[in-house]
Scaffold this motif. Structure first.
Motif, PDB file in Angstrom:
ATOM      1  N   VAL A 178       6.794  -0.925   7.430  1.00 30.25           N
ATOM      2  CA  VAL A 178       6.645   0.318   6.879  1.00 30.25           C
ATOM      3  C   VAL A 178       7.950   0.744   6.206  1.00 30.25           C
ATOM      4  O   VAL A 178       8.870   0.602   6.878  1.00 30.25           O
ATOM      5  N   PRO A 201       1.656  -5.262   4.204  1.00 27.74           N
ATOM      6  CA  PRO A 201       0.731  -5.741   4.888  1.00 27.74           C
ATOM      7  C   PRO A 201       1.197  -7.261   5.361  1.00 27.74           C
ATOM      8  O   PRO A 201       1.067  -7.936   6.707  1.00 27.74           O
ATOM      9  N   TYR A 221       3.372   0.612   3.022  1.00 27.69           N
ATOM     10  CA  TYR A 221       3.320  -0.464   3.701  1.00 27.69           C
ATOM     11  C   TYR A 221       3.188  -1.817   3.227  1.00 27.69           C
ATOM     12  O   TYR A 221       2.346  -2.167   2.338  1.00 27.69           O
ATOM     13  N   ASN A 227       1.277   5.391   0.382  1.00 30.08           N
ATOM     14  CA  ASN A 227       0.931   6.570   0.602  1.00 30.08           C
ATOM     15  C   ASN A 227       1.690   7.598   0.379  1.00 30.08           C
ATOM     16  O   ASN A 227       3.270   7.514   0.358  1.00 30.08           O
ATOM     17  N   ILE A 247       5.256   6.591   1.608  1.00 30.46           N
ATOM     18  CA  ILE A 247       5.334   5.651   2.770  1.00 30.46           C
ATOM     19  C   ILE A 247       4.870   4.511   2.306  1.00 30.46           C
ATOM     20  O   ILE A 247       3.388   4.405   1.849  1.00 30.46           O
ATOM     21  N   GLU A 266       0.705  -1.429  -0.233  1.00 34.79           N
ATOM     22  CA  GLU A 266       0.051  -0.054   0.040  1.00 34.79           C
ATOM     23  C   GLU A 266       0.719   1.186  -0.016  1.00 34.79           C
ATOM     24  O   GLU A 266       1.625   1.291   0.833  1.00 34.79           O
TER      25      GLU A 266
END
Lengths: 294, 87
Positions: B32, B27, B25, B16, B23, B14
């Motif tokens: 991070v 999962p 991520y 951001n 940033i 993911e």
């Protein structure tokens, strides 16, 4: 018979008080005046613009040498003296208040506003958050909190706690040091007690400063890349119950709308001047476009 | 490093954005990653069609550099592979 112990029965609960902490209202009943006085020292009284959604009731009853603490009708634990009981109740009050806001990212930060612009001062313990916030209060800033800020959807909601100012740093805050002589222990106080306005509300952040102590030195301000600031803020925060993805989004949303700096904090006069100068580069809250959730 | 391979961004991460980086991520690993602008550009170029050997030249053009930053790109790409952000 109010104010007197009943022979053979429990003491009357004479010290009723109601504490409001953001979404939580907590009624506290105690039967010990000393404990009640301790609680009044520990718990904040602050104007809060946030709706209450949860209520709890804590009761402390003296039972021989023990102070028995009940929560919402269920006895939870006991302490051996009024001071320990007060600290335990104080800690529980804050735990309940924070549990009422599980969907917020919780950031270790001070929070203050100047001329309609709000700042966050993020940093680990002993980085100077409380000293800076106390100093800002005496320099025309409206200080909201010194330790914890709740972040969601790019906005910050300062958490209301009383400040614990170390005796060794009192001299750095001239208005606070006056008349206190050689005060050595921590001073527990808050903006309202110091004669300033103390209001808690949810607002966007204009600038984020990461504090790096430079004790006894000068103060330096350096722009901080936002991806680096995100890492720093994440290291000084805890995730909402909604999970890591929301945690990252909260931090990124906040930083996208804010300026980002490293404040190597030494001389406080220089720090105050730099913060004012930086905040002037940002639009006032009233002039900002509404956020998605506003 | 296989410079003829065409690396691709891993699925399930993911991303951001902030104004000067990503940033990211993961999962699956609950990790991070904080990417600067160079790493962001490399990640964007890992589209499964671009050769690893061409990346340094593309970065040179993007940042108007005087020479391709071969060693920096190699190091950054190796890190992206190591962290599982590209494959």
């Amino acid at each position: 018979m109010p104010g007197q112990a009943l022979r053979g029965g429990p003491r009357p609960l004479s010290g009723d008080r109601s504490i409001r902490l953001l979404a939580c209202r907590i009624d506290i009943s105690v039967d010990c005046e000393r404990l009640a006085a301790c609680l009044d020292q520990l718990l904040p009284r602050v104007e809060q613009r946030y709706p209450v959604s949860r209520q709890h009731h804590l009761v402390v009853r003296r039972d021989g040498d023990a102070y028995r603490i009940s929560e919402d009708g269920i006895e939870r634990w006991a302490e051996s003296d009024p001071l320990s009981a007060a600290y335990a109740v104080g800690a529980r009050v804050h735990a309940l208040a924070l549990a009422a806001l599980p969907d917020f990212t919780k950031v270790h930060a001070g929070c203050a506003s100047w001329d309609g612009r709000r700042l966050l001062a993020v940093g680990p313990p002993e980085s100077g958050k409380t000293t800076l916030m106390a100093r800002l209060a005496y320099d025309g800033f409206e200080v909201h909190g010194d330790e914890l800020v709740l972040v969601q959807d790019g906005e910050a909601l300062p958490y209301p706690r009383r400040f614990g100012i170390r005796g060794t740093t009192l001299a750095l805050i001239p208005g606070l040091a006056e008349g206190r002589g050689e005060h050595v222990g921590p001073l527990v106080t808050d903006p309202r007690q110091l004669g300033f306005q103390w209001v808690i509300d949810r607002q966007p952040i204009a600038a984020v400063f990461y504090l790096v102590p430079n004790h006894d030195g000068r103060t330096y301000l350096e722009p901080c890349p936002k991806h680096l600031m995100a890492q720093r803020v994440m290291s000084q925060s805890t995730a909402p119950e909604t999970g890591t993805q929301q945690w990252i989004r909260d931090v990124c949303d906040m930083l996208e709308r804010a300026l980002s700096y490293t404040l190597r904090i030494g001389n406080l006069d220089e720090a105050v001047a730099m913060l004012k100068e930086t905040l002037q580069l940002t639009p006032k809250l009233a002039d900002r476009p509404p956020t998605e959730t506003a | 490093m296989d410079w003829d391979a065409c690396p691709q961004v891993s699925e399930g991460i993911e991303i951001n954005t902030v104004s000067d980086g990503y940033i990211v991520y993961q999962p699956q690993r609950d990790r991070v990653h904080y990417l600067n602008q160079t790493a962001v550009l490399l990640l964007e170029l890992c589209d499964g069609k671009t050769r690893a050997g061409d990346l340094a030249e593309l970065v040179k053009s993007a940042f108007a550099l005087s020479a391709p930053p071969t060693s920096e790109v190699s190091e950054c790409l190796a890190k992206l592979f190591e962290e599982g952000l590209v494959h």
